[in-house]
Design an enzyme around this catalytic site. Structure first.
Site, mmCIF file in Angstrom:
data_model
loop_
_atom_site.group_PDB
_atom_site.id
_atom_site.type_symbol
_atom_site.label_atom_id
_atom_site.label_comp_id
_atom_site.label_asym_id
_atom_site.label_seq_id
_atom_site.Cartn_x
_atom_site.Cartn_y
_atom_site.Cartn_z
ATOM 1 C CG HIS A 178 -10.044 5.799 -11.415
ATOM 2 N ND1 HIS A 178 -9.666 5.510 -10.131
ATOM 3 C CD2 HIS A 178 -8.927 5.651 -12.173
ATOM 4 C CE1 HIS A 178 -8.376 5.202 -10.109
ATOM 5 N NE2 HIS A 178 -7.902 5.300 -11.339
ATOM 6 C CB CYS A 197 -12.795 3.996 -5.139
ATOM 7 S SG CYS A 197 -14.235 2.963 -4.855
ATOM 8 C CG HIS A 198 -8.969 5.115 -6.596
ATOM 9 N ND1 HIS A 198 -9.939 4.380 -7.221
ATOM 10 C CD2 HIS A 198 -8.079 4.219 -6.094
ATOM 11 C CE1 HIS A 198 -9.660 3.079 -7.119
ATOM 12 N NE2 HIS A 198 -8.535 2.955 -6.437
ATOM 13 N N GLY A 199 -10.925 9.142 -4.858
ATOM 14 C CA GLY A 199 -11.068 10.594 -4.707
ATOM 15 C C GLY A 199 -11.337 11.363 -5.988
#
Ligand code: FES
Length: 233
Positions: A178, A197-199
């Site tokens: 990502h 960080c963002h799953g």
């Protein structure tokens, strides 16, 4: 006769005499200019003659035989060509040596890992070219789990066998696809890796299963020189 009239007639006679003398001088001057003009008229311009006359260079020409002159010319041409080739080779060689990778970069190009030190079911993280690399010694249960998934339904469809050379050893870059965080091992909804960080959730084959990451974890170039050694790079 008065004194005034006598002096007047004296002045007139002097002026008359001077005028005569001036006229004679002027006539003489005009005559001499006429002679000069006449001599100038007879002057011949150097440009009117033949200017393509070739000078005589015979005193500069070689007294040796033509053959010896040829030998000298060939020798000089060959020597200069050879010197130019040697100079060009040295320049190109220096340039290539400067542009090639330095010794410390070459040392980082490949990393050798002893696999005997990694127990089954454990992860190891090593650094290669400045990036983390995950090495997992997978159990038979994890290999079976990775193969049970219908990979065609995944976001980045890839069979487990396409991602490994030996099913026991999973080797991948530890960089989330990502935005580049380092995922945590043995975490997430699929028993693989989880990027906090963002799953993003990756499975036991490093394939993206949930979250914003678009691709599976990247597999670097590696090989097994023998059963106990892994070389990355
Ligand atoms: S960087 Fe890993 S989920 Fe965003």
């Amino acid at each position: 006769m008065s004194l005034a009239s006598a002096s007047g007639s004296l002045l007139r006679s002097c002026a008359r005499q001077q005028l005569t003398t001036s006229r004679a001088a002027l006539a003489s001057c005009q005559q001499s200019r006429g002679v000069a003009d006449a001599s100038k008229a007879s002057f011949e311009s150097p440009f009117s003659s033949n200017t393509t006359k070739i000078p005589d260079f015979t005193k500069y020409s070689s007294k040796k035989s033509p053959r010896s002159n040829q030998v000298f010319s060939y020798f000089m041409a060959g020597s200069l060509g050879l010197a130019s080739a040697v100079g060009a080779k040295a320049t190109v060689q220096d340039f290539l040596v400067n542009m090639s990778a330095s010794a410390d970069v070459l040392a980082q190009a490949k990393v050798e890992i002893g696999l005997g030190a990694i127990p089954e079911g454990k992860n190891v993280i090593i650094k290669w070219r400045g990036k983390p690399v995950f090495i997992r010694h997978r159990t038979q249960g994890e290999i079976d789990e990775a193969n049970q998934i219908d990979h065609t339904s995944l976001r980045d469809p890839q069979a487990d066998e396409e991602r490994v050379q030996d099913p026991k050893w999973l080797v991948m870059l530890g960089v989330c696809t990502h935005l580049g965080c380092v995922p945590i091992g043995e975490a997430g909804d699929y028993g693989g890796w989880f990027c906090p960080c963002h799953g993003s959730h990756y499975d036991i084959s490093g394939r993206i299963r949930k979250g914003p990451a678009p691709l599976n974890l990247e597999v670097p170039a590696y090989n097994f020189p023998d059963d106990e050694t892994l070389v990355i790079g």
